[in-house]
Design a protein around this motif. Structure first.
Motif, PDB file in Angstrom:
ATOM      1  N   ALA A   8       0.771  -0.874   0.340  1.00 52.74           N
ATOM      2  CA  ALA A   8      -0.343  -0.241   0.107  1.00 52.74           C
ATOM      3  C   ALA A   8       1.246   1.604  -0.059  1.00 52.74           C
ATOM      4  O   ALA A   8       1.101   1.991   1.168  1.00 52.74           O
ATOM      5  N   THR A   9       1.407   1.270  -0.833  1.00 55.31           N
ATOM      6  CA  THR A   9       2.364   2.955  -0.720  1.00 55.31           C
ATOM      7  C   THR A   9       2.480   3.223  -2.868  1.00 55.31           C
ATOM      8  O   THR A   9       2.418   2.357  -3.454  1.00 55.31           O
ATOM      9  N   ASN A  50      -2.521   4.531  11.153  1.00 53.40           N
ATOM     10  CA  ASN A  50      -2.039   4.643  10.106  1.00 53.40           C
ATOM     11  C   ASN A  50      -2.136   3.818   9.095  1.00 53.40           C
ATOM     12  O   ASN A  50      -2.539   3.299   7.792  1.00 53.40           O
ATOM     13  N   ALA A  51      -0.611   3.116   9.195  1.00 53.91           N
ATOM     14  CA  ALA A  51      -0.981   1.669   8.848  1.00 53.91           C
ATOM     15  C   ALA A  51      -1.979   0.890   8.570  1.00 53.91           C
ATOM     16  O   ALA A  51      -1.942  -0.079   7.405  1.00 53.91           O
ATOM     17  N   ILE A  52      -2.847   0.907   9.658  1.00 52.91           N
ATOM     18  CA  ILE A  52      -3.683  -0.155   9.304  1.00 52.91           C
ATOM     19  C   ILE A  52      -5.087   0.039   8.529  1.00 52.91           C
ATOM     20  O   ILE A  52      -5.696  -0.324   7.810  1.00 52.91           O
ATOM     21  N   ILE A  53      -5.383   1.338   8.117  1.00 56.12           N
ATOM     22  CA  ILE A  53      -6.093   2.202   7.844  1.00 56.12           C
ATOM     23  C   ILE A  53      -6.106   1.896   6.391  1.00 56.12           C
ATOM     24  O   ILE A  53      -6.173   1.418   5.255  1.00 56.12           O
ATOM     25  N   THR A  62      -8.400  -4.672  -3.731  1.00 54.20           N
ATOM     26  CA  THR A  62      -7.581  -5.567  -4.528  1.00 54.20           C
ATOM     27  C   THR A  62      -7.869  -6.972  -4.440  1.00 54.20           C
ATOM     28  O   THR A  62      -7.315  -8.142  -5.427  1.00 54.20           O
ATOM     29  N   GLY A  63      -8.507  -7.240  -2.826  1.00 53.70           N
ATOM     30  CA  GLY A  63      -8.283  -8.572  -2.385  1.00 53.70           C
ATOM     31  C   GLY A  63      -8.025  -9.257  -2.028  1.00 53.70           C
ATOM     32  O   GLY A  63      -7.378 -10.848  -2.129  1.00 53.70           O
ATOM     33  N   LEU A  64      -6.595  -8.593  -2.289  1.00 53.96           N
ATOM     34  CA  LEU A  64      -5.104  -9.577  -2.035  1.00 53.96           C
ATOM     35  C   LEU A  64      -4.600  -9.090  -0.709  1.00 53.96           C
ATOM     36  O   LEU A  64      -5.309  -8.819  -0.514  1.00 53.96           O
ATOM     37  N   PRO A  65      -3.718  -9.973   0.141  1.00 47.32           N
ATOM     38  CA  PRO A  65      -3.287  -9.454   1.575  1.00 47.32           C
ATOM     39  C   PRO A  65      -1.688  -8.259   1.457  1.00 47.32           C
ATOM     40  O   PRO A  65      -2.035  -8.036  -0.388  1.00 47.32           O
ATOM     41  N   ALA A  66      -2.495  -7.369   2.042  1.00 50.34           N
ATOM     42  CA  ALA A  66      -1.941  -6.134   2.202  1.00 50.34           C
ATOM     43  C   ALA A  66      -1.326  -5.893   3.488  1.00 50.34           C
ATOM     44  O   ALA A  66      -1.204  -5.907   3.938  1.00 50.34           O
ATOM     45  N   VAL A  67       0.302  -5.011   2.872  1.00 51.19           N
ATOM     46  CA  VAL A  67       1.581  -4.705   2.992  1.00 51.19           C
ATOM     47  C   VAL A  67       1.059  -3.261   3.458  1.00 51.19           C
ATOM     48  O   VAL A  67       0.925  -2.322   2.759  1.00 51.19           O
ATOM     49  N   MET A 124      -1.709  -7.734   6.478  1.00 47.39           N
ATOM     50  CA  MET A 124      -3.463  -8.034   6.577  1.00 47.39           C
ATOM     51  C   MET A 124      -3.816  -8.988   5.604  1.00 47.39           C
ATOM     52  O   MET A 124      -3.382  -8.627   4.203  1.00 47.39           O
ATOM     53  N   LYS A 125      -4.504 -10.225   5.429  1.00 45.95           N
ATOM     54  CA  LYS A 125      -4.968 -11.354   5.243  1.00 45.95           C
ATOM     55  C   LYS A 125      -5.470 -10.590   4.452  1.00 45.95           C
ATOM     56  O   LYS A 125      -5.939 -11.413   3.142  1.00 45.95           O
ATOM     57  N   HIS A 126      -6.792  -9.966   5.145  1.00 47.46           N
ATOM     58  CA  HIS A 126      -8.011  -9.724   4.119  1.00 47.46           C
ATOM     59  C   HIS A 126      -8.055  -8.379   4.533  1.00 47.46           C
ATOM     60  O   HIS A 126      -7.790  -7.809   5.643  1.00 47.46           O
ATOM     61  N   ALA A 127      -9.287  -7.517   4.025  1.00 45.70           N
ATOM     62  CA  ALA A 127      -9.703  -6.375   4.634  1.00 45.70           C
ATOM     63  C   ALA A 127     -10.345  -6.830   5.781  1.00 45.70           C
ATOM     64  O   ALA A 127     -10.350  -5.222   6.603  1.00 45.70           O
ATOM     65  N   ASP A 128     -10.872  -7.250   6.004  1.00 38.53           N
ATOM     66  CA  ASP A 128     -11.534  -8.154   8.278  1.00 38.53           C
ATOM     67  C   ASP A 128     -10.421  -8.433   8.493  1.00 38.53           C
ATOM     68  O   ASP A 128     -11.082  -9.125   9.445  1.00 38.53           O
TER      69      ASP A 128
END
Length: 197
Positions: A8-9, A50-53, A62-67, A124-128
């Motif tokens: 996420a950058t 902020n990193a969690i947001i 994206t439906g993908l895990p995110a960093v 995060m593995k997914h948004a939730d």
């Protein structure tokens, strides 16, 4: 099994850094720009918030895990400022030079110049994801009286590292990644993802 994740950058330097560290685990790191993920408002009052947001936003679209990474500079004599406002210390459209000028002006000739960079990385593995992986690290230093060095970005030209007798902007990328706040947090994250992948 994690095969891909979105970072996420829009910062290509961060994408390359994380991709090289996760290469050994066969995890493909994709910048959020690949998916046209729009910027999200960083409304948190801490680096973790902020990193969690940012991670949740990228994972949701994206439906993908995110960093996501949130980082900044904390100066003791300024009660921890600029902190989460590091990138916009001198205003919303401030350049690195603007932010440095404001920092040096605020500090003046104050003899107390201790400071540290903080980096928080959230996976995060997914948004939730109810249990995001959070890695954080700091890098101690001092604020120099004048900028020095031509490398790095942000506050690097005024972040003096006493043990090396130079600023962060004087270091090569390899030297910086080995000791910086982001380099340390990335090592922690790589170890945790290795267990999960």
């Amino acid at each position: 099994m994690i095969k891909q994740l979105v970072l996420a950058t829009g910062n290509q330097g961060k994408v390359k850094e994380l991709a090289s560290m996760l290469d050994a685990f066969n995890i493909e790191v994709l910048p959020q720009s690949t998916f046209d993920v729009p910027e999200v408002a960083e409304t948190g009052t801490t680096f973790v918030e902020n990193a969690i947001i940012k991670a949740r936003h990228a994972a949701k679209i994206t439906g993908l895990p995110a960093v996501a990474d949130d980082s900044g500079l904390e100066v003791d004599a300024l009660n921890g400022a600029p902190g989460v406002y590091s990138a916009r210390f001198a205003g919303d459209d401030a350049s690195d030079a603007d932010n440095i000028a404001k920092l040096l002006q605020e500090l003046g000739d104050n003899p107390s110049r201790s400071a540290r960079f903080w980096c928080v990385l959230v996976f995060m593995k997914h948004a939730d994801d109810p249990t995001p992986v959070i890695c954080q690290a700091s890098w101690e230093g001092e604020i120099s009286l004048t900028p020095n060095g031509h490398g790095g970005f942000g506050y690097d030209p005024v972040f003096y590292v006493p043990s090396l007798d130079c600023t962060a902007a004087d270091l090569s990328k390899v030297q910086k990644n080995a000791i910086s706040h982001r380099g340390q947090a990335l090592k922690q994250l790589a170890e945790k993802l290795k267990v999960m992948s």
